[in-house]
Design an enzyme around this catalytic site. Structure first.
Site, PDB file in Angstrom:
ATOM      1  N   THR A 116      -5.495   1.894  -8.050  1.00  0.00           N
ATOM      2  CA  THR A 116      -4.987   2.479  -7.042  1.00  0.00           C
ATOM      3  C   THR A 116      -5.767   2.265  -5.912  1.00  0.00           C
ATOM      4  OG1 THR A 116      -3.914   4.201  -8.264  1.00  0.00           O
ATOM      5  CG2 THR A 116      -4.242   4.294  -5.999  1.00  0.00           C
ATOM      6  N   GLY A 117      -5.035   1.713  -4.134  1.00  0.00           N
ATOM      7  CA  GLY A 117      -5.605   1.573  -3.485  1.00  0.00           C
ATOM      8  C   GLY A 117      -5.279   0.426  -2.243  1.00  0.00           C
ATOM      9  N   GLU A 153      -7.068   6.678 -12.775  1.00  0.00           N
ATOM     10  CA  GLU A 153      -7.868   5.717 -13.281  1.00  0.00           C
ATOM     11  C   GLU A 153      -8.689   6.040 -15.008  1.00  0.00           C
ATOM     12  OE1 GLU A 153      -7.950   4.412  -8.128  1.00  0.00           O
ATOM     13  OE2 GLU A 153      -8.386   5.595  -9.355  1.00  0.00           O
ATOM     14  N   LYS A 201     -15.342   6.886  -7.772  1.00  0.00           N
ATOM     15  CA  LYS A 201     -13.977   6.318  -7.741  1.00  0.00           C
ATOM     16  C   LYS A 201     -13.395   8.196  -6.916  1.00  0.00           C
ATOM     17  CE  LYS A 201     -11.640   4.073 -10.359  1.00  0.00           C
ATOM     18  NZ  LYS A 201     -10.270   3.408  -8.740  1.00  0.00           N
ATOM     19  N   ALA A 224     -13.032   0.709  -5.944  1.00  0.00           N
ATOM     20  CA  ALA A 224     -14.085   1.805  -6.135  1.00  0.00           C
ATOM     21  C   ALA A 224     -14.096   2.380  -4.540  1.00  0.00           C
ATOM     22  CB  ALA A 224     -15.103   1.306  -6.119  1.00  0.00           C
ATOM     23  N   ASP A 225     -15.004   3.212  -4.718  1.00  0.00           N
ATOM     24  CA  ASP A 225     -15.253   3.975  -3.161  1.00  0.00           C
ATOM     25  C   ASP A 225     -17.139   3.969  -2.506  1.00  0.00           C
ATOM     26  OD1 ASP A 225     -13.254   5.662  -2.366  1.00  0.00           O
ATOM     27  OD2 ASP A 225     -13.120   6.258  -3.966  1.00  0.00           O
ATOM     28  N   GLY A 249     -11.358   8.339  -4.360  1.00  0.00           N
ATOM     29  CA  GLY A 249     -10.992   8.474  -2.869  1.00  0.00           C
ATOM     30  C   GLY A 249      -9.524   8.693  -2.889  1.00  0.00           C
ATOM     31  N   GLY A 250      -8.957   7.800  -3.631  1.00  0.00           N
ATOM     32  CA  GLY A 250      -7.374   7.758  -3.145  1.00  0.00           C
ATOM     33  C   GLY A 250      -6.361   9.294  -4.509  1.00  0.00           C
TER      34      GLY A 250
HETATM   35  C1  5RP Z   1      -8.292   5.818  -6.116  1.00  0.00           C
HETATM   36  C2  5RP Z   1      -9.486   5.002  -5.993  1.00  0.00           C
HETATM   37  C3  5RP Z   1      -9.689   3.940  -5.045  1.00  0.00           C
HETATM   38  O1  5RP Z   1      -9.578   2.875  -6.748  1.00  0.00           O
HETATM   39  C4  5RP Z   1     -10.776   4.163  -4.226  1.00  0.00           C
HETATM   40  O2  5RP Z   1     -10.491   4.764  -2.995  1.00  0.00           O
HETATM   41  C5  5RP Z   1     -10.993   2.559  -3.458  1.00  0.00           C
HETATM   42  O3  5RP Z   1     -10.068   2.607  -2.525  1.00  0.00           O
HETATM   43  P1  5RP Z   1      -9.982   1.720  -1.748  1.00  0.00           P
HETATM   44  O4  5RP Z   1      -9.730   0.340  -2.134  1.00  0.00           O
HETATM   45  O5  5RP Z   1      -8.049   2.127  -0.939  1.00  0.00           O
HETATM   46  O6  5RP Z   1     -10.997   1.470  -0.354  1.00  0.00           O
HETATM   47  O7  5RP Z   1     -10.373   5.593  -6.676  1.00  0.00           O
HETATM   48  O8  5RP Z   1      -8.456   7.276  -6.404  1.00  0.00           O
END
Ligand code: 5RP
Length: 235
Positions: A34-35, A112, A103, A92-93, A105-106
């Site tokens: 996701t992301g 996940e 992880k 990943a964040d 952030g979304g």
């Molecule tokens: C969602 C996540 C995402 O993989 C993470 O936030 C990275 O997202 P992005 O590619 O938009 O920076 O862990 O839960």
């Protein structure tokens, strides 16, 4: 990534997201992360299915990813017909030199992690801003049970020197749970221990620390993609 324009950042995400598709082969069952970076992986997999006849199936890690995967024509499967995946590609964040991750952030960390732990390998797609020496600048997402979340918050607060903040009063994950963002700061030097400590608190459903899970980071930088492989990587 303050030094990059929005267009440059987007180009880097696209580069990493697409490059990760080199790990995907015919017949694979894949976990679909996701992301905003994995979005490009999903678009590329859709393109390869349509144009190159790639034959894969996948399990999405969020409702947003499920919708985009269906739009892209990626055949989806369920856990009732699948006991393991060949590969997961996810964002990943933050990641450190041992490829331990933050992880969530979304907000998709629970699904996940279920998908990552069920996969024979994990490829992380990230841009240069996600690479850190010590994890924790990005607030650590912790999914908690709605029952008594305030008390769970207090117990997390007891081990976190910065604020532990509920993500929006109405925010709920795809699983119907709140998320608490724990502002540790760059001090999570033993993420394995921290993951275990936080998971031992009743009410914590899942923690956004993914330790000893990732095999490879496909890292996009302005002048191209770099592969960072963990020692003993499964891929
Ligand atoms: C969602 C996540 C995402 O993989 C993470 O936030 C990275 O997202 P992005 O590619 O938009 O920076 O862990 O839960």
């Amino acid at each position: 990534m303050g030094e990059f324009s929005a267009e440059e950042k987007e180009a880097m995400k696209a580069e990493a997201g697409i490059a990760a598709c080199n790990f995907v082969k015919d017949g694979m069952k894949i976990g679909i992360g996701t992301g905003s970076t994995v979005k490009y992986t999903i678009l590329e997999l859709g393109r390869r299915i349509r144009e190159d006849g790639l034959e894969i199936s996948g399990i999405p890690t969020s409702e947003v990813t499920e919708k985009l995967s269906i739009e892209q024509g990626i055949p989806l499967i369920n856990w009732n017909e699948c006991s393991g995946l060949d590969l997961v590609i996810d964002g990943a964040d933050e990641f450190d030199s041992n490829l331990h991750l933050i992880k969530g952030g979304g907000g998709a960390l629970l699904r996940e992690k279920i998908v990552a732990e069920s996969s024979a390998g994990m490829v992380v797609v990230a841009d240069a801003s996600k690479q850190v020496e010590v994890l924790g600048t990005f607030p650590l997402p912790i999914e908690v049970n709605p029952y008594g979340w305030e008390q769970t918050q207090r117990r997390i607060q007891a081990i976190c020197s910065g604020p532990v903040v509920r993500r929006g009063p109405d925010y709920l994950t795809d699983n119907g749970n709140p998320i608490l963002d724990a502002h540790f700061g760059p001090v999570i030097s033993n993420p394995v221990e921290m993951e275990a400590q936080l998971r031992s608190i009743a009410g914590v459903v899942e923690v956004g620390l993914f330790t000893n899970t990732a095999d490879v980071v496909v890292l996009a930088a302005p002048n191209g993609c770099e592969m960072i492989r963990k020692e003993n990587a499964r891929l």
